[in-house]
Design a protein around this motif. Structure first.
Motif, PDB file in Angstrom:
ATOM      1  N   ASP A   6       0.818  -1.209   0.000  1.00 16.86           N
ATOM      2  CA  ASP A   6       0.000   0.000   0.000  1.00 16.86           C
ATOM      3  C   ASP A   6       0.856   1.265   0.000  1.00 16.86           C
ATOM      4  OD1 ASP A   6      -2.321  -1.388  -0.098  1.00 16.86           O
ATOM      5  OD2 ASP A   6      -2.783  -1.235   2.028  1.00 16.86           O
ATOM      6  N   GLU A   7       2.065   1.163   0.481  1.00 13.47           N
ATOM      7  CA  GLU A   7       2.941   2.336   0.545  1.00 13.47           C
ATOM      8  C   GLU A   7       3.517   2.611  -0.845  1.00 13.47           C
ATOM      9  OE1 GLU A   7       6.931   3.999   2.862  1.00 13.47           O
ATOM     10  OE2 GLU A   7       6.241   1.944   3.157  1.00 13.47           O
ATOM     11  N   ILE A   8       2.989   3.614  -1.503  1.00 10.89           N
ATOM     12  CA  ILE A   8       3.472   4.003  -2.824  1.00 10.89           C
ATOM     13  C   ILE A   8       3.782   5.500  -2.804  1.00 10.89           C
ATOM     14  CG2 ILE A   8       2.259   2.185  -4.078  1.00 10.89           C
ATOM     15  CD1 ILE A   8       0.061   4.133  -4.723  1.00 10.89           C
ATOM     16  N   TRP A   9       4.577   5.930  -3.758  1.00 10.66           N
ATOM     17  CA  TRP A   9       4.954   7.336  -3.864  1.00 10.66           C
ATOM     18  C   TRP A   9       5.194   7.665  -5.338  1.00 10.66           C
ATOM     19  CZ3 TRP A   9       7.884   3.429  -1.907  1.00 10.66           C
ATOM     20  CH2 TRP A   9       9.048   3.106  -2.596  1.00 10.66           C
ATOM     21  N   VAL A  10       5.638   8.857  -5.607  1.00  9.21           N
ATOM     22  CA  VAL A  10       5.905   9.301  -6.976  1.00  9.21           C
ATOM     23  C   VAL A  10       7.397   9.574  -7.115  1.00  9.21           C
ATOM     24  CG1 VAL A  10       5.538  11.132  -8.668  1.00  9.21           C
ATOM     25  CG2 VAL A  10       3.610  10.256  -7.343  1.00  9.21           C
ATOM     26  N   THR A  11       7.984   9.003  -8.144  1.00  6.83           N
ATOM     27  CA  THR A  11       9.370   9.292  -8.506  1.00  6.83           C
ATOM     28  C   THR A  11       9.362  10.189  -9.738  1.00  6.83           C
ATOM     29  OG1 THR A  11      10.192   7.206  -7.596  1.00  6.83           O
ATOM     30  CG2 THR A  11      11.573   8.324  -9.215  1.00  6.83           C
ATOM     31  N   ALA A  12       9.788  11.430  -9.543  1.00  8.64           N
ATOM     32  CA  ALA A  12       9.794  12.429 -10.628  1.00  8.64           C
ATOM     33  C   ALA A  12      11.230  12.687 -11.052  1.00  8.64           C
ATOM     34  CB  ALA A  12       9.127  13.721 -10.153  1.00  8.64           C
ATOM     35  N   ASN A  13      11.502  12.498 -12.333  1.00  3.61           N
ATOM     36  CA  ASN A  13      12.843  12.714 -12.876  1.00  3.61           C
ATOM     37  C   ASN A  13      12.945  14.135 -13.422  1.00  3.61           C
ATOM     38  OD1 ASN A  13      13.867   9.992 -12.457  1.00  3.61           O
ATOM     39  ND2 ASN A  13      12.396   9.391 -14.021  1.00  3.61           N
ATOM     40  N   PHE A  14      13.376  15.059 -12.570  1.00  2.00           N
ATOM     41  CA  PHE A  14      13.555  16.447 -12.977  1.00  2.00           C
ATOM     42  C   PHE A  14      14.917  16.635 -13.643  1.00  2.00           C
ATOM     43  CE2 PHE A  14      10.262  16.996  -9.768  1.00  2.00           C
ATOM     44  CZ  PHE A  14       9.467  17.972 -10.340  1.00  2.00           C
ATOM     45  N   LYS A  15      14.979  17.618 -14.528  1.00  2.04           N
ATOM     46  CA  LYS A  15      16.266  17.977 -15.099  1.00  2.04           C
ATOM     47  C   LYS A  15      17.134  18.589 -14.007  1.00  2.04           C
ATOM     48  CE  LYS A  15      14.425  18.962 -19.726  1.00  2.04           C
ATOM     49  NZ  LYS A  15      14.249  19.987 -20.770  1.00  2.04           N
ATOM     50  N   GLU A  16      18.431  18.381 -14.131  1.00  2.00           N
ATOM     51  CA  GLU A  16      19.336  18.905 -13.106  1.00  2.00           C
ATOM     52  C   GLU A  16      19.302  20.426 -13.041  1.00  2.00           C
ATOM     53  OE1 GLU A  16      23.334  17.794 -13.977  1.00  2.00           O
ATOM     54  OE2 GLU A  16      23.050  17.949 -16.128  1.00  2.00           O
TER      55      GLU A  16
END
Length: 384
Positions: free
Chosen positions: A285-295
């Motif tokens: 149930d523990e989920i999150w968001v991984t966002a790949n931002f530009k450096e």
């Protein structure tokens, strides 16, 4: 011929025109040029419209700046983001035939819920055998303890006999000395003296036997104690085997260690599975968001900053969250095959850095899982 000659000058006069006609044409063209020179420009003819257009352009520029300052400058967003979780495979720890698959595909289960069962008969037999070995080891310990008690009693009895034989020996010595003295003095007979000597030797033999019995009883006690030690070791081994058998019996029932969803079930009733073979995937149930931002977007990004997220699959659900952490390195640096940039034709490419975003409350009316695309917008600067 005279008519032809008269007609030619007339035609020439028409082409060249008479002086009066040429004067009138020159006067007309001069007036047109003067009129063009005197006509005012468009801005002079419409000064208010021109001023309004200039003011409108200035207002548009100012408005565009404030729109950028309010709606674009405070935020950083990316479409390279997805729902992430620590998914893992559910694998059997013991081999056997699947007796039942209790969980349904994509079903949500609570912690401790049964997912599948392996036929437990073989493992129950192993438990019974281990239990019998435990009971046998305990019986051996009891028997050894009884033998120790018997040996202890035999030692006490032998010591008592030693004491008795020691007293009898002392009496026999005294009697033999007395009869010897009487015989030497002529008051006693030889037979009586010999009988006293015989009794003395018997008493000595009885005393030696009593001492031997004590030694034998003590050795028996040591042997019984060794048997008890061995039985205790056998009991520990049997208890370990029993615990192992109990664990294997428990492993025949696969349960959920935490709340989550069971997906990609590959096991079926009657299927033989090996130890370590995966039969399903589990998504906690523990989920999150991984966002790949530009450096280049990370200059002002910090943990705790608010974020607004939309899921591509459910655009009507707007979620709120916050930045949890920024990975200390680009995504490719931690991949299985990291990029090698030591080449002669190096081209600099803006790297992507994973940022973990936690959501305050996931919607309950839709199914959300790892890999689903998300568009996060993080407020990295104060709004003006």
């Amino acid at each position: 011929m005279d008519q032809a000659q008269r007609a030619a000058p007339q035609d020439e006069a028409k082409q060249n025109g008479d002086p009066e006609n040429r004067q009138r044409q020159n006067d007309a063209s001069g007036e047109g040029q003067n009129n063009d020179e005197k006509k005012p420009s468009l801005i002079r003819r419409h000064p208010f419209w021109a001023a309004g257009i200039v003011l409108a352009l200035i207002a548009f520029g100012i408005g565009g700046y404030f729109i950028w300052l309010i709606y674009f400058h405070p935020y950083e967003t990316t479409d390279d983001a997805f729902v992430d979780a620590r998914s893992f495979s559910l694998a059997a720890k013991v081999s056997g035939y699947l007796d039942d698959v209790a969980a349904a595909d994509n079903a949500h289960v609570e912690a401790g819920a049964v997912i599948a069962r392996i036929a437990p008969r073989d493992y129950q037999i192993a438990v019974d055998q281990a239990q019998a070995q435990v009971e046998s080891a305990r019986a051996a310990i009891t028997n050894a303890a009884a033998q120790i008690d018997v040996a202890s009693a035999a030692i006490e009895e032998a010591k008592a006999r030693e004491t008795s034989s020691a007293a009898a020996l002392q009496f026999a010595k005294d009697e033999a000395d007395r009869q010897r003295q009487l015989q030497q003095g002529g008051a006693g007979s030889l037979q009586t003296s010999q009988q006293a000597e015989s009794n003395l030797r018997q008493a000595q033999a009885a005393y030696a036997e009593a001492q031997a019995n004590i030694s034998s009883a003590m050795k028996n006690k040591v042997a019984a104690e060794a048997q008890r030690t061995s039985a205790q070791a056998s009991l520990k081994q049997a208890e370990a085997q029993k615990e192992s058998a109990d664990q294997n019996l428990l492993y025949t029932t696969l349960t959920a260690a935490q709340p989550g969803r069971v997906v990609k079930i590959s096991g079926a009733k009657g299927q033989f599975v090996q130890a370590g073979q995966a039969i399903a995937m589990f998504v906690p149930d523990e989920i999150w968001v991984t966002a790949n931002f530009k450096e280049t977007q990370l200059a002002d990004m910090r943990a705790g900053q608010p974020a607004e997220l939309t899921i591509d699959a459910y655009p009507d659900h707007v979620l709120n969250g916050k930045v949890d952490s920024v990975q200390p390195g680009s995504g490719t640096a931690f991949s299985l095959l990291p990029a090698e940039n030591a080449t002669g034709n190096y081209v600099k490419v803006t790297q992507r850095v994973p940022v973990k975003i936690v959501v305050d409350q996931w919607p309950k009316d839709v199914s959300i899982g790892p890999g689903m695309s998300v568009v996060p917008t993080v407020t990295v600067r104060p709004r003006h």
